[in-house]
Design a protein around this motif. Sequence first.
Motif, PDB file in Angstrom:
ATOM      1  N   ARG A  26      -6.914  28.256  -9.202  1.00 26.76           N
ATOM      2  CA  ARG A  26      -6.739  27.839 -10.590  1.00 26.76           C
ATOM      3  C   ARG A  26      -7.270  26.421 -10.747  1.00 26.76           C
ATOM      4  NH1 ARG A  26      -1.665  26.477 -13.127  1.00 26.76           N
ATOM      5  NH2 ARG A  26      -3.016  24.806 -13.891  1.00 26.76           N
ATOM      6  N   PRO A  27      -7.473  25.949 -11.988  1.00 22.47           N
ATOM      7  CA  PRO A  27      -7.895  24.553 -12.169  1.00 22.47           C
ATOM      8  C   PRO A  27      -6.837  23.587 -11.625  1.00 22.47           C
ATOM      9  CG  PRO A  27      -8.279  25.815 -14.174  1.00 22.47           C
ATOM     10  CD  PRO A  27      -7.476  26.695 -13.265  1.00 22.47           C
ATOM     11  N   ARG A  28      -7.301  22.520 -11.023  1.00 21.84           N
ATOM     12  CA  ARG A  28      -6.385  21.510 -10.501  1.00 21.84           C
ATOM     13  C   ARG A  28      -5.657  20.806 -11.642  1.00 21.84           C
ATOM     14  NH1 ARG A  28     -11.110  21.072  -7.421  1.00 21.84           N
ATOM     15  NH2 ARG A  28     -10.836  21.353  -5.163  1.00 21.84           N
ATOM     16  N   TRP A  29      -4.492  20.251 -11.308  1.00 22.30           N
ATOM     17  CA  TRP A  29      -3.713  19.538 -12.311  1.00 22.30           C
ATOM     18  C   TRP A  29      -4.318  18.178 -12.646  1.00 22.30           C
ATOM     19  CZ3 TRP A  29       1.379  19.360  -8.969  1.00 22.30           C
ATOM     20  CH2 TRP A  29       1.106  18.772  -7.740  1.00 22.30           C
ATOM     21  N   PHE A  30      -3.750  17.543 -13.676  1.00 21.38           N
ATOM     22  CA  PHE A  30      -4.133  16.207 -14.134  1.00 21.38           C
ATOM     23  C   PHE A  30      -5.603  16.116 -14.547  1.00 21.38           C
ATOM     24  CE2 PHE A  30      -0.736  15.043 -10.851  1.00 21.38           C
ATOM     25  CZ  PHE A  30       0.287  15.204 -11.761  1.00 21.38           C
ATOM     26  N   GLY A  31      -6.200  17.254 -14.881  1.00 24.29           N
ATOM     27  CA  GLY A  31      -7.581  17.255 -15.349  1.00 24.29           C
ATOM     28  C   GLY A  31      -8.607  16.900 -14.294  1.00 24.29           C
TER      29      GLY A  31
ATOM     30  N   ALA B   6      -9.258  20.856   1.782  1.00 25.56           N
ATOM     31  CA  ALA B   6      -8.520  22.012   1.277  1.00 25.56           C
ATOM     32  C   ALA B   6      -9.466  23.081   0.734  1.00 25.56           C
ATOM     33  CB  ALA B   6      -7.552  21.581   0.182  1.00 25.56           C
ATOM     34  N   GLU B   7      -8.998  24.323   0.792  1.00 30.69           N
ATOM     35  CA  GLU B   7      -9.721  25.404   0.137  1.00 30.69           C
ATOM     36  C   GLU B   7      -9.664  25.191  -1.373  1.00 30.69           C
ATOM     37  OE1 GLU B   7     -11.409  28.004   1.332  1.00 30.69           O
ATOM     38  OE2 GLU B   7     -11.130  27.306   3.396  1.00 30.69           O
TER      39      GLU B   7
ATOM     40  N   ALA C  84       0.820  -1.208   0.000  1.00 30.45           N
ATOM     41  CA  ALA C  84       0.000   0.000   0.000  1.00 30.45           C
ATOM     42  C   ALA C  84       0.856   1.261   0.000  1.00 30.45           C
ATOM     43  CB  ALA C  84      -0.917   0.011   1.216  1.00 30.45           C
ATOM     44  N   PRO C  85       0.519   2.235  -0.812  1.00 31.53           N
ATOM     45  CA  PRO C  85       1.186   3.546  -0.710  1.00 31.53           C
ATOM     46  C   PRO C  85       0.908   4.161   0.661  1.00 31.53           C
ATOM     47  CG  PRO C  85      -0.084   3.365  -2.738  1.00 31.53           C
ATOM     48  CD  PRO C  85      -0.479   2.206  -1.871  1.00 31.53           C
ATOM     49  N   ALA C  86       1.808   5.042   1.096  1.00 35.17           N
ATOM     50  CA  ALA C  86       1.667   5.668   2.406  1.00 35.17           C
ATOM     51  C   ALA C  86       2.301   7.055   2.357  1.00 35.17           C
ATOM     52  CB  ALA C  86       2.336   4.807   3.479  1.00 35.17           C
ATOM     53  N   GLY C  87       2.283   7.727   3.511  1.00 37.55           N
ATOM     54  CA  GLY C  87       2.950   9.030   3.600  1.00 37.55           C
ATOM     55  C   GLY C  87       2.325  10.042   2.668  1.00 37.55           C
ATOM     56  N   GLY C  88       3.193  10.772   1.970  1.00 35.70           N
ATOM     57  CA  GLY C  88       2.705  11.819   1.086  1.00 35.70           C
ATOM     58  C   GLY C  88       2.275  13.037   1.875  1.00 35.70           C
ATOM     59  N   GLY C  89       1.357  13.803   1.309  1.00 36.94           N
ATOM     60  CA  GLY C  89       0.908  15.018   1.970  1.00 36.94           C
ATOM     61  C   GLY C  89       0.014  15.840   1.057  1.00 36.94           C
ATOM     62  N   ALA C  90      -0.120  17.122   1.380  1.00 40.05           N
ATOM     63  CA  ALA C  90      -1.055  17.997   0.679  1.00 40.05           C
ATOM     64  C   ALA C  90      -0.334  18.928  -0.287  1.00 40.05           C
ATOM     65  CB  ALA C  90      -1.847  18.810   1.689  1.00 40.05           C
ATOM     66  N   HIS C  91      -1.081  19.347  -1.313  1.00 45.45           N
ATOM     67  CA  HIS C  91      -0.615  20.345  -2.285  1.00 45.45           C
ATOM     68  C   HIS C  91      -1.599  21.519  -2.231  1.00 45.45           C
ATOM     69  CE1 HIS C  91       0.112  16.223  -4.072  1.00 45.45           C
ATOM     70  NE2 HIS C  91       1.347  16.656  -3.890  1.00 45.45           N
ATOM     71  N   PRO C  92      -1.399  22.466  -1.311  1.00 48.27           N
ATOM     72  CA  PRO C  92      -2.374  23.548  -1.148  1.00 48.27           C
ATOM     73  C   PRO C  92      -2.631  24.336  -2.422  1.00 48.27           C
ATOM     74  CG  PRO C  92      -0.835  23.508   0.696  1.00 48.27           C
ATOM     75  CD  PRO C  92      -0.307  22.539  -0.314  1.00 48.27           C
ATOM     76  N   ARG C  93      -1.608  24.521  -3.262  1.00 51.00           N
ATOM     77  CA  ARG C  93      -1.797  25.304  -4.476  1.00 51.00           C
ATOM     78  C   ARG C  93      -2.767  24.629  -5.440  1.00 51.00           C
ATOM     79  NH1 ARG C  93       2.990  27.884  -8.331  1.00 51.00           N
ATOM     80  NH2 ARG C  93       1.567  28.935  -9.782  1.00 51.00           N
ATOM     81  N   MET C  94      -2.871  23.292  -5.362  1.00 52.99           N
ATOM     82  CA  MET C  94      -3.730  22.551  -6.275  1.00 52.99           C
ATOM     83  C   MET C  94      -4.967  21.962  -5.604  1.00 52.99           C
ATOM     84  SD  MET C  94      -2.679  22.609  -9.376  1.00 52.99           S
ATOM     85  CE  MET C  94      -1.231  23.239 -10.234  1.00 52.99           C
ATOM     86  N   GLY C  95      -5.052  22.056  -4.274  1.00 52.57           N
ATOM     87  CA  GLY C  95      -6.203  21.493  -3.590  1.00 52.57           C
ATOM     88  C   GLY C  95      -6.267  19.980  -3.672  1.00 52.57           C
ATOM     89  N   THR C  96      -5.086  19.329  -3.704  1.00 54.67           N
ATOM     90  CA  THR C  96      -5.019  17.874  -3.780  1.00 54.67           C
ATOM     91  C   THR C  96      -4.123  17.341  -2.667  1.00 54.67           C
ATOM     92  OG1 THR C  96      -3.145  17.945  -5.335  1.00 54.67           O
ATOM     93  CG2 THR C  96      -5.367  17.861  -6.278  1.00 54.67           C
ATOM     94  N   HIS C  97      -4.148  16.037  -2.488  1.00 61.13           N
ATOM     95  CA  HIS C  97      -3.193  15.375  -1.590  1.00 61.13           C
ATOM     96  C   HIS C  97      -2.851  14.015  -2.181  1.00 61.13           C
ATOM     97  CE1 HIS C  97      -6.817  13.798   1.068  1.00 61.13           C
ATOM     98  NE2 HIS C  97      -7.036  13.640  -0.227  1.00 61.13           N
ATOM     99  N   ASN C  98      -1.787  13.384  -1.622  1.00 61.30           N
ATOM    100  CA  ASN C  98      -1.315  12.143  -2.235  1.00 61.30           C
ATOM    101  C   ASN C  98      -0.758  11.174  -1.217  1.00 61.30           C
ATOM    102  OD1 ASN C  98       1.217  13.180  -1.574  1.00 61.30           O
ATOM    103  ND2 ASN C  98       2.047  13.084  -3.648  1.00 61.30           N
ATOM    104  N   ARG C  99      -0.535   9.958  -1.690  1.00 52.88           N
ATOM    105  CA  ARG C  99       0.238   8.936  -0.998  1.00 52.88           C
ATOM    106  C   ARG C  99       1.207   8.357  -2.017  1.00 52.88           C
ATOM    107  NH1 ARG C  99      -4.894   6.211   2.134  1.00 52.88           N
ATOM    108  NH2 ARG C  99      -5.173   7.906   3.672  1.00 52.88           N
TER     109      ARG C  99
END
Length: 225
Positions: free
Chosen positions: A68-73, A63-64, A29-44
């Motif tokens: 701008r439009p989020r990445w990856f469509g 997230a707020e 399983a993926p783990a860790g990661g964190g938030a991308h405030p500029r894009m309003g996304t998070h990851n593992r």
Amino acid sequence: MKLAIDHLVIAAADLDSGTRYVAERLGIAPAGGGAHPRMGTHNRVLGMAEGIYLEVIAIDPRAEPPARPRWFGLDQDAVRARLAQGPYLAHWAARVEAPLDLSRMQAEHPDRLAPAIAMTRGALRWRLTVPDDGSLPAWREAGVAAGDGLLPTLIQWDVPDYPGVSLPRQDLALLRLSGSHPQAGLLRQGLAWMGADHLIELEQADGPPRLSAQIATAQGLRTLS
């Protein structure tokens, strides 16, 4: 340019479903990661062999909304409809390394490369190409465009300990990245111009574009798509 595969992008409606998707297929399983405030996304994230890693990404419900439009469509109706069917291998990123400079490359070829924006997550700093409308990158010739996740986002890390280096390397190895597209010839032109044509195998095929990754695991060969 001469590029290397940096990471694979699994898009998901939420991180938990994306994490389960990867764990069920790869056994880890993926783990860790964190938030991308500029894009309003998070990851593992999940480290693999040869400095490649896998990222599960989703819109961060806490997230707020970004300015701008989020990445990856991720804000586009077609992507959201696909996500409603479950997580999938949506995209990949190719790494630009010194002495090449991604920002300079983009400034010299603004008709070929999307703006190179600066991003941070914790101590990580990087730049990557993201179209202003947040769409996946595309290659255009004579009024025809093709992309659909098969043409890579370009990324350059501005810290030495980027995830491909710092993440623990699990018993996972990317053996083959491949795809099919109705405009495969056009995509090959773009990949060759970028110096990324050796990184992915493309075939001409009607129907929806397809991206898949064959990965060697401790349980045998597995495919993400």
